[in-house]
Design an enzyme around this catalytic site. Structure first.
Site, short mmCIF file in Angstrom:
data_model
loop_
_atom_site.label_atom_id
_atom_site.label_comp_id
_atom_site.label_asym_id
_atom_site.label_seq_id
_atom_site.Cartn_x
_atom_site.Cartn_y
_atom_site.Cartn_z
N ASP A 54 0.78 -1.09 -0.17
CA ASP A 54 0.05 0.02 0.02
C ASP A 54 0.81 1.18 0.02
OD1 ASP A 54 0.81 0.02 2.48
OD2 ASP A 54 -0.73 -0.91 3.33
N ASP A 56 1.42 4.75 1.69
CA ASP A 56 1.32 5.71 2.91
C ASP A 56 1.85 7.13 2.45
OD1 ASP A 56 -0.17 3.66 4.33
OD2 ASP A 56 2.01 3.13 4.98
N ASP A 136 10.51 3.36 12.74
CA ASP A 136 11.16 2.22 13.48
C ASP A 136 12.39 2.13 12.85
OD1 ASP A 136 10.08 1.57 11.25
OD2 ASP A 136 8.89 -0.23 12.04
P1 ATP Z 1 4.28 -2.92 4.99
O1 ATP Z 1 5.02 -3.32 3.57
O2 ATP Z 1 4.06 -4.47 5.66
O3 ATP Z 1 3.19 -2.28 4.75
P2 ATP Z 1 5.52 -0.66 6.17
O4 ATP Z 1 6.82 -0.35 6.41
O5 ATP Z 1 4.53 0.08 5.06
O6 ATP Z 1 5.42 -2.24 5.58
P3 ATP Z 1 3.32 -0.13 8.07
O7 ATP Z 1 3.09 -1.03 9.12
O8 ATP Z 1 2.45 -0.10 6.84
O9 ATP Z 1 4.82 -0.86 7.52
O10 ATP Z 1 3.94 1.21 8.59
C1 ATP Z 1 3.99 2.36 7.79
C2 ATP Z 1 5.19 3.03 8.32
O11 ATP Z 1 4.90 3.58 9.62
C3 ATP Z 1 6.52 2.30 8.45
O12 ATP Z 1 7.30 2.31 7.25
C4 ATP Z 1 7.23 3.11 9.62
O13 ATP Z 1 7.90 4.06 9.26
C5 ATP Z 1 6.24 3.57 10.47
N1 ATP Z 1 5.62 2.62 11.57
C6 ATP Z 1 4.70 1.74 11.51
N2 ATP Z 1 4.75 1.13 12.96
C7 ATP Z 1 5.64 1.50 13.59
C8 ATP Z 1 6.14 1.40 14.84
N3 ATP Z 1 5.58 0.65 15.66
N4 ATP Z 1 7.16 2.22 15.56
C9 ATP Z 1 7.58 3.14 14.51
N5 ATP Z 1 7.24 3.38 13.44
C10 ATP Z 1 6.45 2.58 12.80
MG MG Z 2 2.52 -0.07 4.82
#
Ligand code: ATP
Ligand code: MG
Length: 442
Positions: A54, A56, A136
């Protein structure tokens, strides 16, 4: 937090790889005078040449300003408010740059009151640098700037991505204590993206793993779906075990798996391999099937205990074991009822599938969860040769025409008699309990 900037000609991300809806949102924010970036996983995955799950967006606009710009939006989140922009079933998440908690008193951007007049302590908005610091991993602190199509990387994220290294931003122990879920996110990204967790990032995990016990069970359910049902379940499971993260999530399963070298361990690995393959082929997967596999060991073990120590018959012991195992599991990772009821169906079917005489197998084919129960039996049969005959029989039975089905059913009946009513399967069976027939009243 000095950023590294890659201009349009220094990276491979093209707008064609970004969803139209995400682009629409980015452009409108930008035209309205706000900073707007694609952020996190979307940028990371595109740089790795993968299709992001997705997109963001991070922006300098406050949630209220975003809401005013998009009529198809709603504000969500209690702790930290976000805007969701809805395009049919596609949802684009837009977050305002986050600042630091402890700057709550001197941050000029603080929006101190919600529309309900409630103080929203966590809604501290900040700059893109502050936003990056709160993320993170360094590979998630990457931003794609819609204003000039550059990629902005903080905390050495671009270099870490190039070196395939997963590095937590800031002091690892502090960041894990702040949010223990980051430990399982480390494993998830490592398994999914083939990144190596850096020495300093992995060092505290073993000791801090029990902190997962403090995380609400409902949040952990969502996280486990991302862990085990995202196409990299087997590798993720192995890393969870390696870092001591499996036990706090699934204490009952961890217990019966011992050192991770017995049949239940192999069974789960088989189930995960299967799930990963199905996802690779774009086939449907259900959390229920995986949870049934994950907890099958505890259920079988408890059933035996209730029979041998508690003196219960198989059926009663089995029912009690299911209740107990599910009841304990939901304390660490919640399983919504719509899934746990299917988990039970799959388990119950394991016993019913051994009963092949008369009309029973015909009726069983109509069971709404027959397919899942049968698939589960096939999986068990891969590890237990004693179940192979039964599994093959059901395969034949489904494929057979009505006449052949009658024949198969008779063969099973003969077999049933030969074994004195006991199928040579692993699961101990109870004999059908016949109620004494009531005498017909005259
Ligand atoms: P995915 O491919 O699984 O969606 P993602 O990196 O986009 O991976 P998400 O859970 O969608 O993960 O979170 C979006 C963003 O928000 C992450 O890239 C990170 O920068 C931030 N984020 C999410 N969870 C946390 C957390 N627990 N602590 C700090 N930052 C976070
Ligand atoms: Mg994501």
């Amino acid at each position: 937090m000095q950023p590294v900037i890659l201009t349009r000609d220094q990276h491979g991300i093209s707008r064609q790889q970004i969803s139209d809806n995400a682009l629409k949102v980015l452009y409108r924010l930008n035209k309205s005078g706000f900073e707007a970036y694609l952020v996190g996983g979307g940028v990371r995955d595109l740089l790795l040449g993968r299709q992001p799950k997705d997109f963001d967006i991070a922006t300098s606009a406050t949630p209220e300003q975003v809401k005013q710009l998009f009529s198809n939006s709603r504000l969500v989140g209690r702790r930290f408010r976000l805007a969701h922009i809805l395009f049919g079933r596609d949802v684009i998440e837009v977050a305002t740059f986050r600042g630091h908690h402890h700057e709550v008193n001197n941050n000029k951007n603080i929006s101190s009151q919600s529309s309900e007049g409630m103080l929203l302590r966590d809604n501290v908005y900040g700059t893109i640098e502050e936003d990056a610091e709160r993320r993170d991993f360094s590979v998630n602190a990457l931003y794609y700037n819609i204003a000039d199509f550059s990629v902005v990387g903080f905390a050495n994220g671009l270099k870490d991505l190039e070196d395939r290294r997963l590095e937590l931003i800031g002091d690892p122990e502090t960041r894990y204590r702040e949010d223990p879920v980051r430990m399982i996110r480390a494993v998830r990204f490592s398994a999914k993206l083939g990144l190596t967790i850096s020495a300093r990032t992995e060092a505290p995990i073993r000791d801090l793993a029990p902190l997962l016990g403090d995380i609400p069970a409902a949040r952990l359910f969502e996280e486990t779906l991302k862990l085990l049902l995202a196409g990299y379940g087997l590798e993720t499971y192995r890393q969870l075990q390696q870092y001591g993260l499996f036990a706090p999530l699934f204490p009952e399963a961890a217990e019966v798996m011992g050192q991770g070298d017995n049949d239940y361990h192999k069974f789960l690995e088989l189930a995960l391999t299967n799930t990963d393959e199905r996802i690779a082929q774009d086939l449907r997967v259900t959390p229920a099937f995986l949870y049934a596999a994950l907890l099958w060991g505890p259920v079988e073990t408890r059933t035996q205990q209730f029979m041998h120590e508690g003196g219960l018959n198989y059926y009663d012991a089995f029912l009690l074991a299911m209740d107990e195992v599910l009841g304990r599991q939901v304390k660490s990772v919640a399983i919504p009822r719509r899934f746990s009821s299917v988990v039970r169906d799959i388990w119950m079917l394991q016993d019913r599938l051994t009963k092949r005489s008369g009309k029973r197998p015909h009726r069983l084919l109509e069971h709404p969860k027959f397919r899942a129960g049968y698939d589960f039996l096939l999986l068990r049969a891969e590890l237990d040769p004693r179940l192979k005959e039964l599994a093959d029989w059901w395969t034949d039975f489904q494929l057979a025409n009505p006449v052949d089905r009658q024949q198969l059913s008779r063969t099973a009946q003969a077999r049933h008699n030969q074994f004195g009513g006991e199928e040579p399967t692993k699961a101990p069976r109870k004999r059908p309990r016949r109620r004494p027939r009531k005498k017909k009243e005259a």
